[in-house]
Design a protein around this motif. Structure first.
Motif, mmCIF file in Angstrom:
data_model
loop_
_atom_site.group_PDB
_atom_site.id
_atom_site.type_symbol
_atom_site.label_atom_id
_atom_site.label_comp_id
_atom_site.label_asym_id
_atom_site.label_seq_id
_atom_site.Cartn_x
_atom_site.Cartn_y
_atom_site.Cartn_z
ATOM 1 N N ASP A 133 -7.587 -17.653 -57.550
ATOM 2 C CA ASP A 133 -7.022 -18.834 -58.181
ATOM 3 C C ASP A 133 -5.653 -19.102 -57.548
ATOM 4 O OD1 ASP A 133 -5.016 -17.305 -59.487
ATOM 5 O OD2 ASP A 133 -6.199 -17.117 -61.299
ATOM 6 N N ARG A 134 -5.097 -20.246 -57.867
ATOM 7 C CA ARG A 134 -3.847 -20.672 -57.231
ATOM 8 C C ARG A 134 -2.714 -19.676 -57.458
ATOM 9 N NH1 ARG A 134 -2.147 -26.323 -59.126
ATOM 10 N NH2 ARG A 134 -2.777 -25.209 -60.956
ATOM 11 N N ALA A 135 -2.572 -19.160 -58.680
ATOM 12 C CA ALA A 135 -1.483 -18.225 -58.982
ATOM 13 C C ALA A 135 -1.622 -16.936 -58.178
ATOM 14 C CB ALA A 135 -1.458 -17.920 -60.475
ATOM 15 N N ALA A 136 -2.833 -16.403 -58.109
ATOM 16 C CA ALA A 136 -3.057 -15.169 -57.351
ATOM 17 C C ALA A 136 -2.761 -15.390 -55.876
ATOM 18 C CB ALA A 136 -4.495 -14.692 -57.551
ATOM 19 N N TYR A 137 -3.189 -16.520 -55.350
ATOM 20 C CA TYR A 137 -2.957 -16.825 -53.943
ATOM 21 C C TYR A 137 -1.459 -16.883 -53.640
ATOM 22 C CZ TYR A 137 -3.170 -19.339 -49.495
ATOM 23 O OH TYR A 137 -3.016 -19.719 -48.188
ATOM 24 N N VAL A 138 -0.705 -17.551 -54.492
ATOM 25 C CA VAL A 138 0.742 -17.676 -54.282
ATOM 26 C C VAL A 138 1.420 -16.308 -54.352
ATOM 27 C CG1 VAL A 138 2.871 -18.609 -55.284
ATOM 28 C CG2 VAL A 138 0.881 -20.084 -55.002
ATOM 29 N N ILE A 139 1.031 -15.487 -55.301
ATOM 30 C CA ILE A 139 1.623 -14.146 -55.423
ATOM 31 C C ILE A 139 1.308 -13.314 -54.179
ATOM 32 C CG2 ILE A 139 1.455 -11.944 -56.664
ATOM 33 C CD1 ILE A 139 1.240 -13.634 -59.259
ATOM 34 N N LEU A 140 0.065 -13.306 -53.759
ATOM 35 C CA LEU A 140 -0.304 -12.523 -52.586
ATOM 36 C C LEU A 140 0.380 -13.044 -51.320
ATOM 37 C CD1 LEU A 140 -4.082 -11.940 -53.334
ATOM 38 C CD2 LEU A 140 -2.265 -10.204 -53.317
ATOM 39 N N ARG A 141 0.480 -14.363 -51.176
ATOM 40 C CA ARG A 141 1.177 -14.928 -50.007
ATOM 41 C C ARG A 141 2.639 -14.491 -49.998
ATOM 42 N NH1 ARG A 141 -0.467 -19.625 -47.044
ATOM 43 N NH2 ARG A 141 1.426 -19.091 -45.919
ATOM 44 N N ALA A 174 11.798 -9.473 -59.618
ATOM 45 C CA ALA A 174 12.123 -10.166 -58.368
ATOM 46 C C ALA A 174 11.040 -11.181 -58.026
ATOM 47 C CB ALA A 174 12.290 -9.163 -57.235
ATOM 48 N N LEU A 175 9.797 -10.810 -58.237
ATOM 49 C CA LEU A 175 8.685 -11.703 -57.957
ATOM 50 C C LEU A 175 8.754 -12.936 -58.862
ATOM 51 C CD1 LEU A 175 6.063 -12.070 -56.334
ATOM 52 C CD2 LEU A 175 4.898 -10.725 -58.091
ATOM 53 N N VAL A 224 6.943 -1.077 -58.338
ATOM 54 C CA VAL A 224 6.983 -2.030 -57.229
ATOM 55 C C VAL A 224 5.544 -2.449 -56.959
ATOM 56 C CG1 VAL A 224 7.488 -2.288 -54.779
ATOM 57 C CG2 VAL A 224 9.069 -1.043 -56.249
ATOM 58 N N ILE A 225 5.371 -3.734 -56.744
ATOM 59 C CA ILE A 225 4.054 -4.296 -56.509
ATOM 60 C C ILE A 225 3.895 -4.578 -55.019
ATOM 61 C CG2 ILE A 225 2.604 -6.324 -56.945
ATOM 62 C CD1 ILE A 225 4.855 -5.985 -59.563
ATOM 63 N N SER A 226 2.748 -4.206 -54.481
ATOM 64 C CA SER A 226 2.457 -4.512 -53.080
ATOM 65 C C SER A 226 0.992 -4.900 -52.954
ATOM 66 C CB SER A 226 2.793 -3.332 -52.176
ATOM 67 O OG SER A 226 2.090 -2.184 -52.581
ATOM 68 N N THR A 227 0.683 -5.586 -51.881
ATOM 69 C CA THR A 227 -0.694 -6.003 -51.653
ATOM 70 C C THR A 227 -1.515 -4.817 -51.164
ATOM 71 O OG1 THR A 227 -0.145 -6.651 -49.400
ATOM 72 C CG2 THR A 227 -0.081 -8.380 -51.069
ATOM 73 N N THR A 228 -2.798 -4.856 -51.453
ATOM 74 C CA THR A 228 -3.732 -3.875 -50.905
ATOM 75 C C THR A 228 -4.428 -4.521 -49.704
ATOM 76 O OG1 THR A 228 -5.559 -4.644 -52.279
ATOM 77 C CG2 THR A 228 -4.160 -2.868 -53.190
ATOM 78 N N LEU A 284 4.030 -11.808 -51.522
ATOM 79 C CA LEU A 284 4.151 -10.375 -51.261
ATOM 80 C C LEU A 284 3.890 -10.060 -49.788
ATOM 81 C CD1 LEU A 284 2.423 -8.884 -54.429
ATOM 82 C CD2 LEU A 284 4.862 -8.788 -53.855
ATOM 83 N N ASP A 285 2.960 -10.770 -49.191
ATOM 84 C CA ASP A 285 2.681 -10.566 -47.769
ATOM 85 C C ASP A 285 3.901 -10.928 -46.922
ATOM 86 O OD1 ASP A 285 1.087 -10.038 -45.431
ATOM 87 O OD2 ASP A 285 0.746 -12.192 -45.242
ATOM 88 N N ALA A 286 4.560 -12.021 -47.272
ATOM 89 C CA ALA A 286 5.722 -12.485 -46.496
ATOM 90 C C ALA A 286 6.979 -11.678 -46.785
ATOM 91 C CB ALA A 286 5.981 -13.961 -46.782
ATOM 92 N N ALA A 287 7.207 -11.351 -48.065
ATOM 93 C CA ALA A 287 8.478 -10.736 -48.465
ATOM 94 C C ALA A 287 8.409 -9.224 -48.611
ATOM 95 C CB ALA A 287 8.956 -11.351 -49.785
ATOM 96 N N GLY A 288 7.216 -8.679 -48.715
ATOM 97 C CA GLY A 288 7.080 -7.249 -48.891
ATOM 98 C C GLY A 288 7.060 -6.851 -50.359
#
Length: 155
Positions: free
Chosen positions: A42-50, A62-63, A100-104, A52-56
């Motif tokens: 969904d849009r929210a998940a996509y934005v969060i993952l994008r 912070a998110l 701390v949250i990070s992408t898998t 985290l991918d860009a910012a670490g």
């Protein structure tokens, strides 16, 4: 009212209308697209993952601050992403009480599939546009997003 002021108000009214239509049509296009890739996130998940991918990796606070969202909203979204195996939580080295949250790898793969599908979609939609017009659109949208982000940060 001078003609210049009136013309400026008309232009701003056109911008407001076009942005409202852009948001409505963008969402309708996403929902109406038949490919599976568009429905992977969904849009929210996509934005969060994008982000985290860009910012670490980062903590929920912070998110939430970066995305201009309430912390409880981000916590719910992050919990759903974690249940789906798209993000992981690890202890925050700066604050032992937090995480701390990070992408898998699965999260990055799904995000990349959605991004590729969206890129193809916009490629199809804008196929008849000259490259210079596409570049101008990208630049103007970037400027608009920067201005919106700056205004939200001042609040």
């Amino acid at each position: 009212m001078s003609e210049d002021v009136h013309a400026a108000e008309v232009t701003l009214g056109r911008i407001e209308t076009e942005v409202a239509l852009l948001m409505r049509l963008g969402e309708a296009t996403r929902r109406g697209t038949g490919t599976m890739e568009h429905r992977l996130l969904d849009r929210a998940a996509y934005v969060i993952l994008r982000h985290l991918d860009a910012a670490g990796p980062q903590n929920v606070s912070a998110l939430a601050a970066r995305l201009n969202l309430d912390g409880s909203t981000v916590t719910r979204q992050v919990s759903a992403l974690q249940r789906d195996g798209l993000i992981s939580r690890t202890p925050d080295p700066a604050d032992g009480r937090g995480t701390v949250i990070s992408t898998t790898a699965a999260g990055l793969q799904r995000m990349a599939a959605v991004r590729a599908a969206r890129t193809r979609l916009y490629g199809d939609i804008l196929a008849a546009w000259p490259e210079a017009d596409r570049e101008t659109l990208a630049d103007m949208l970037h400027r608009l997003n920067e201005a919106l982000d700056a205004r939200n940060r001042r609040r």
